[in-house]
Design an enzyme around this catalytic site. Structure first.
Site, PDB file in Angstrom:
ATOM      1  CB  ILE A  75      -0.915   0.019   1.239  1.00  0.00           C
ATOM      2  CG1 ILE A  75      -1.769  -1.251   1.288  1.00  0.00           C
ATOM      3  CG2 ILE A  75      -1.808   1.248   1.222  1.00  0.00           C
ATOM      4  CD1 ILE A  75      -2.620  -1.358   2.541  1.00  0.00           C
ATOM      5  CB  SER A  76       1.341   3.971  -2.442  1.00  0.00           C
ATOM      6  OG  SER A  76       1.506   3.158  -3.572  1.00  0.00           O
TER       7      SER A  76
END
Length: 407
Positions: A75-76
């Site tokens: 997840i960025s």
């Protein structure tokens, strides 16, 4: 971890703090993006992460690794997700494609486009899509269509899209055909080992690039994958990467690393905290031998002194390399360095030559381009005849040509 550590109250407070921090940083600039970050429970999409880590402004949450420990899904970081969402300029009722899934970013998009919007999120990994679909349903976003398949064609039947957001490192960009005439496509595009998140909009026969942002993403898999050449030296303490050119002689480069090196200084100074990432763009413009050197601080035995730990520019040949380094610059009566002087270290039989050439290009950048506008980017179909820019470079890919021009 105690139950209290992940209580809804704790998550709500951290969510509010995250929005405040992203607004102060300038990553969130609209009410719509702020409202999405306030609403979507990030921790529900990252159950393996401590709550503080899930809501860290700057940090990626790795959700899957391969047997070698390399991240294959994540997840960025929130700051980058916010920047990309703002760049996409999503509107209520919009049709949106996300390439590279995980669930959280798709939920943010769904929140912004509302119940009349249409969101497709696609990924090549069934573990990722199963997890994303489950988390989206559990958090109230079952309307998001999760598609398992290769990103190059998995969503073709659902286009066109008003916005396309790519959340994996893409070496090429074949999705222009799915973009609506007034649409916007945000892509972390790799070229010559550099990655910039670029927003593309239609402009005649090309896609014009806007707002290139320094970033890093897990590389694309499947048909869109592209593997740079890589030389892992000293049991992983140092790694060299370059996109093309002759094959690298890992043994010769390993010997070059431990032999006496050439040391040159440029007289070019940068202030503490001053970015100089356009230097990478300039070097990639003029040097086919441009690549990156990486340092693992836990393994390195003072073999290299790179200017930055990650994405440090280098010139690389089959058996030699030269890279950017720095040293402190002290003013009279100062106890803390005011800044740094850029220098070059060269290794191998051609190390001195490479160091000299790298030093000269650093001086050119400092003299002519450092304080100039950043280069512009345009994306053309692979079959289009594209004139070479007066100062710039054309990066030819399978489906497209990326033109970087200094004006």
């Amino acid at each position: 971890m105690s139950a209290d550590a992940r209580s809804p109250k704790s998550a709500d407070r951290l969510r509010a703090d995250l929005v405040t921090a992203l607004r102060e940083h300038g990553s969130i600039r609209s009410l719509e993006v702020a409202a999405a970050f306030e609403k979507v429970p990030r921790e529900r999409f990252a159950p393996e992460a401590p709550l503080d880590a899930a809501y860290s402004v700057w940090d990626v949450v790795v959700t899957k690794r391969d047997p070698d420990g390399k991240a294959t899904s994540s997840i960025s970081a929130p700051w980058l997700q916010a920047e990309m969402l703002e760049a996409a300029r999503l509107t209520r009722g919009a049709r949106v494609l996300e390439i590279g899934s995980g669930g959280y970013n798709a939920a943010l998009i769904a929140e912004i486009v509302g119940p009349d919007g249409f969101v497709v999120t696609a990924d090549i990994d069934p573990w990722v899509t199963e997890r994303a679909a489950r988390f989206l349903a559990d958090t109230g976003y079952p309307q998001v269509k999760v598609v398992l398949g290769d990103a190059e064609h998995a969503a073709d039947e659902y286009g066109p899209f008003d916005a396309i957001l790519v959340t994996a490192g893409a070496w090429d960009c074949p999705w222009g055909r799915l973009l609506a005439p007034e649409g916007r496509m945000v892509v972390p595009l790799r070229f010559a080992t550099i990655t910039r998140s670029i927003t593309f909009v239609r402009d005649g026969d090309r896609l014009r690039g806007l707002d290139p942002t320094v970033c890093g993403f897990i590389p694309m898999q499947g048909a869109g994958a592209y593997k740079d050449q890589e030389a892992v030296l000293a049991d992983g303490a140092v790694k060299l990467t370059i996109e093309g050119g002759p094959g690298l002689d890992v043994d010769a480069l390993g010997w070059a690393l431990v032999e006496p090196r050439t040391q040159l200084w440029t007289g070019v100074e940068v202030g503490r905290g001053e970015p100089f990432d356009t230097l990478n763009l300039w070097l990639a413009t003029v040097e086919d031998r441009f690549g990156m050197i990486w340092q693992d601080p836990e393994r390195d035995r003072d073999l290299v002194q790179t200017a930055v730990r990650w994405y440090c520019p280098a010139l690389i040949t089959r058996d030699s390399f030269a890279y950017l380094t720095i040293r402190d610059v002290h003013r009279p009566d100062e106890t803390v360095a005011a800044g740094y002087e850029l220098g070059v270290y060269g290794h191998g039989c051609r190390g001195a030559e490479l160091a000299q050439q790298l030093r000269e290009q650093i001086k050119v950048w400092d003299r002519e381009w450092r304080h100039h506008h950043e280069p512009t980017f345009s994306l053309y179909p692979a079959e289009t005849a594209v004139p070479k820019p007066d100062v710039g470079r054309i990066f030819r890919k399978r489906h497209t040509q990326l033109v970087m021009a200094w004006t």
